[in-house]
Every structure is written in structure tokens, then in C-alpha cells.
Design a protein around this motif. Structure first.
Motif, mmCIF file in Angstrom:
data_model
loop_
_atom_site.group_PDB
_atom_site.id
_atom_site.type_symbol
_atom_site.label_atom_id
_atom_site.label_comp_id
_atom_site.label_asym_id
_atom_site.label_seq_id
_atom_site.Cartn_x
_atom_site.Cartn_y
_atom_site.Cartn_z
ATOM 1 N N THR A 121 0.817 -1.218 0.000
ATOM 2 C CA THR A 121 0.000 0.000 0.000
ATOM 3 C C THR A 121 0.846 1.262 0.000
ATOM 4 O OG1 THR A 121 -0.202 -0.008 2.414
ATOM 5 C CG2 THR A 121 -1.955 -1.118 1.162
ATOM 6 N N LYS A 122 2.123 1.153 0.389
ATOM 7 C CA LYS A 122 3.014 2.316 0.396
ATOM 8 C C LYS A 122 3.646 2.581 -0.977
ATOM 9 C CE LYS A 122 4.135 1.810 5.261
ATOM 10 N NZ LYS A 122 5.151 1.402 6.228
ATOM 11 N N LEU A 123 3.470 1.646 -1.911
ATOM 12 C CA LEU A 123 4.022 1.842 -3.252
ATOM 13 C C LEU A 123 3.279 2.968 -3.964
ATOM 14 C CD1 LEU A 123 4.278 -1.866 -4.489
ATOM 15 C CD2 LEU A 123 6.175 -0.394 -3.830
ATOM 16 N N GLU A 124 3.938 3.538 -4.974
ATOM 17 C CA GLU A 124 3.257 4.519 -5.811
ATOM 18 C C GLU A 124 2.087 3.822 -6.493
ATOM 19 O OE1 GLU A 124 5.788 6.890 -8.356
ATOM 20 O OE2 GLU A 124 7.492 6.436 -7.049
ATOM 21 N N ALA A 125 1.054 4.581 -6.822
ATOM 22 C CA ALA A 125 -0.199 4.005 -7.328
ATOM 23 C C ALA A 125 0.018 3.113 -8.547
ATOM 24 C CB ALA A 125 -1.186 5.114 -7.659
ATOM 25 N N HIS A 126 0.842 3.557 -9.510
ATOM 26 C CA HIS A 126 1.030 2.752 -10.719
ATOM 27 C C HIS A 126 1.831 1.483 -10.427
ATOM 28 C CE1 HIS A 126 4.354 5.663 -10.614
ATOM 29 N NE2 HIS A 126 5.091 4.740 -11.205
ATOM 30 N N HIS A 127 2.771 1.541 -9.471
ATOM 31 C CA HIS A 127 3.511 0.340 -9.080
ATOM 32 C C HIS A 127 2.586 -0.656 -8.383
ATOM 33 C CE1 HIS A 127 7.509 2.780 -9.021
ATOM 34 N NE2 HIS A 127 7.264 2.285 -10.223
ATOM 35 N N LYS A 128 1.765 -0.143 -7.492
ATOM 36 C CA LYS A 128 0.819 -0.993 -6.761
ATOM 37 C C LYS A 128 -0.132 -1.678 -7.741
ATOM 38 C CE LYS A 128 -2.912 -0.754 -3.426
ATOM 39 N NZ LYS A 128 -3.785 0.111 -2.663
ATOM 40 N N GLU A 129 -0.663 -0.934 -8.678
ATOM 41 C CA GLU A 129 -1.602 -1.505 -9.648
ATOM 42 C C GLU A 129 -0.923 -2.587 -10.483
ATOM 43 O OE1 GLU A 129 -4.683 -0.178 -13.203
ATOM 44 O OE2 GLU A 129 -3.432 1.351 -12.255
ATOM 45 N N PRO A 151 2.578 1.406 -22.391
ATOM 46 C CA PRO A 151 3.393 0.512 -23.215
ATOM 47 C C PRO A 151 3.908 -0.668 -22.400
ATOM 48 C CG PRO A 151 4.043 2.806 -23.557
ATOM 49 C CD PRO A 151 3.082 2.786 -22.400
ATOM 50 N N LEU A 152 4.136 -1.805 -23.078
ATOM 51 C CA LEU A 152 4.576 -3.022 -22.401
ATOM 52 C C LEU A 152 5.891 -2.801 -21.658
ATOM 53 C CD1 LEU A 152 4.203 -6.011 -21.793
ATOM 54 C CD2 LEU A 152 5.292 -6.536 -23.974
ATOM 55 N N GLY A 153 6.848 -2.117 -22.268
ATOM 56 C CA GLY A 153 8.131 -1.853 -21.614
ATOM 57 C C GLY A 153 7.961 -1.026 -20.346
ATOM 58 N N THR A 154 7.085 -0.044 -20.405
ATOM 59 C CA THR A 154 6.811 0.788 -19.233
ATOM 60 C C THR A 154 6.197 -0.058 -18.125
ATOM 61 O OG1 THR A 154 6.465 2.716 -20.642
ATOM 62 C CG2 THR A 154 5.555 2.829 -18.412
ATOM 63 N N PHE A 155 5.252 -0.928 -18.494
ATOM 64 C CA PHE A 155 4.613 -1.788 -17.501
ATOM 65 C C PHE A 155 5.635 -2.700 -16.828
ATOM 66 C CE2 PHE A 155 2.720 -5.725 -16.135
ATOM 67 C CZ PHE A 155 1.767 -5.249 -15.250
ATOM 68 N N LYS A 156 6.508 -3.309 -17.628
ATOM 69 C CA LYS A 156 7.532 -4.193 -17.058
ATOM 70 C C LYS A 156 8.455 -3.415 -16.121
ATOM 71 C CE LYS A 156 7.579 -7.744 -20.613
ATOM 72 N NZ LYS A 156 8.373 -8.499 -21.571
ATOM 73 N N SER A 157 8.727 -2.173 -16.473
ATOM 74 C CA SER A 157 9.540 -1.319 -15.615
ATOM 75 C C SER A 157 8.830 -1.058 -14.284
ATOM 76 C CB SER A 157 9.839 0.000 -16.325
ATOM 77 O OG SER A 157 10.517 0.887 -15.487
ATOM 78 N N TYR A 158 7.513 -0.832 -14.332
ATOM 79 C CA TYR A 158 6.738 -0.642 -13.106
ATOM 80 C C TYR A 158 6.878 -1.862 -12.192
ATOM 81 C CZ TYR A 158 4.110 3.271 -15.244
ATOM 82 O OH TYR A 158 3.724 4.445 -15.820
ATOM 83 N N VAL A 159 6.739 -3.052 -12.777
ATOM 84 C CA VAL A 159 6.817 -4.285 -11.985
ATOM 85 C C VAL A 159 8.206 -4.426 -11.373
ATOM 86 C CG1 VAL A 159 6.722 -6.806 -12.081
ATOM 87 C CG2 VAL A 159 4.989 -5.449 -13.268
ATOM 88 N N ARG A 160 9.256 -4.202 -12.187
ATOM 89 C CA ARG A 160 10.624 -4.312 -11.678
ATOM 90 C C ARG A 160 10.875 -3.329 -10.540
ATOM 91 N NH1 ARG A 160 11.947 -5.034 -17.064
ATOM 92 N NH2 ARG A 160 12.375 -2.832 -17.319
ATOM 93 N N GLN A 161 10.450 -2.070 -10.730
ATOM 94 C CA GLN A 161 10.663 -1.056 -9.698
ATOM 95 C C GLN A 161 9.901 -1.397 -8.422
ATOM 96 O OE1 GLN A 161 9.451 2.520 -11.686
ATOM 97 N NE2 GLN A 161 11.233 2.545 -13.028
#
Length: 184
Positions: A121-129, A151-161
Motif C-alpha cells: 500500500t506504500k508503493l506509488e499508485a502505478h507500481h501498486k496496480e 506501453p509493455l516496456g513501461t509496464f515491465k519497468s513498473y513491476v521491476r521497480q
């Protein structure tokens, strides 16, 4: 494919023989998908039967213009598996002392889960989603990036971060959660 179209039409007209032929053709691949997700042969067999019962009951809803028959059956199976995995029934029966003798262990698992949940819950909203779509709703990266409309690359970056942040904050708890998820 032409043969499939004829069988699908017969299935939509409630022809049991058509269902049998389609089951023979697709059940192996669908069972493999179910088994990879649920990792329990008994449950996988039951879910395969449930999937084809739904195919039988809802055959008239299949629309070839929206996708292949296999994809439609795959979606039904995947949704059934996810529903089973999301069940809120307790995984550990604490009433029977022969099954679980140390209630303190259950309490520590619950507190560790709450700590991880707090970290999420402390993650940024897009990372949490991103984490919720992939790890809790069972979407693939391709499905999830479309859901988030990035974009797919952006999404994968969100997951990694997000995973990096969670690893740094709660390495021990994340390991426990991944063990639990793998056990499912």
C-alpha cells in the motif's frame, strides 16, 4: 479450422457428440494450462470438467469474430482457476489440533502478511496496480499493460521497480509470500 466451425455450430445446437470431439481436441492443452496454474492434479481435473461444462452451457455465447475457440475456452478455464485461487476459505484448519498444533506460527504468518500488505500500500499508485494485476489477479504482462493502458516496456519497468522496492523493504516477508504463492 473449417471442421472446428462445423463442430462449434453443432455444439451451439447442443450436439453432445460435437462437445465430445471438441473436448478430445482441446482438453489436453487446456488441462496443461490449468495444471500449471493450480499445481494440483485432482483440482486441475475437476476444473477441466467444470470448464467444459461451462463450454456446453454457454456455447451459444461464443462468437468466432471475437477470437478463436481455443482462446475462448482458455479464458473460461483461467477464470475458473483464478476463482479457486481467490477463495477466502482458510488454508489451514486450526480447529483440529492434529492438523495444526502451533497457533503461534499462524499468528506470525498473519502479521508478516500484514507487513507485506502494508508495504504494497506504500508503493506509488502505478507500481501498486502493476503488482496487483500480475501477482494477485493473475494477468500476464501483456494483458496487464493493456489494462493499465501503458506501453509493455513501461509496464515491465513498473513491476521491476515495485519488486525492487518491496525487496528492499521486506525481503524476508516477500520470500514467504512467494513461497505461499508457489504452493498454490
Amino acid at each position: 479450422m473449417h471442421n472446428d466451425n462445423r463442430l462449434i455450430q453443432q455444439l451451439q445446437n447442443k450436439d453432445e457428440y460435437a462437445l465430445s470431439l471438441l473436448y478430445d481436441k482441446y482438453s489436453g492443452a487446456i488441462y496443461s494450462v490449468i495444471l500449471k496454474m493450480i499445481k494440483d492434479e485432482g483440482k486441475a481435473q475437476n476444473l477441466l470438467q467444470d470448464t467444459f461444462m461451462t463450454v456446453w452451457e454457454k456455447a451459444e455465447k461464443y462468437d468466432a469474430s471475437k477470437g478463436r475457440f481455443y482462446t475462448w475456452v482458455y479464458r473460461i478455464a483461467k477464470n475458473k482457476v483464478l476463482n479457486v485461487l481467490r477463495k477466502t476459505d482458510p488454508l489451514i484448519q486450526t480447529d483440529d489440533f492434529s492438523v495444526y498444533t502451533h497457533k503461534e506460527d499462524a499468528i506470525s504468518i498473519d502479521s508478516e502478511y500484514l507487513e507485506l500488505n502494508g508495504a504494497i500500500t506504500k508503493l506509488e499508485a502505478h507500481h501498486k496496480e502493476a503488482i496487483e494485476l500480475v501477482y494477485f489477479k493473475g494477468l500476464t504482462h501483456k494483458e496487464a499493460h493493456q489494462e493499465m493502458d501503458v506501453p509493455l516496456g513501461t509496464f515491465k519497468s513498473y513491476v521491476r521497480q515495485a519488486l525492487k522496492h518491496l525487496r528492499e523493504s521486506y525481503a524476508k516477508t516477500l520470500g514467504l509470500l512467494l513461497l505461499i504463492l508457489n504452493a498454490l
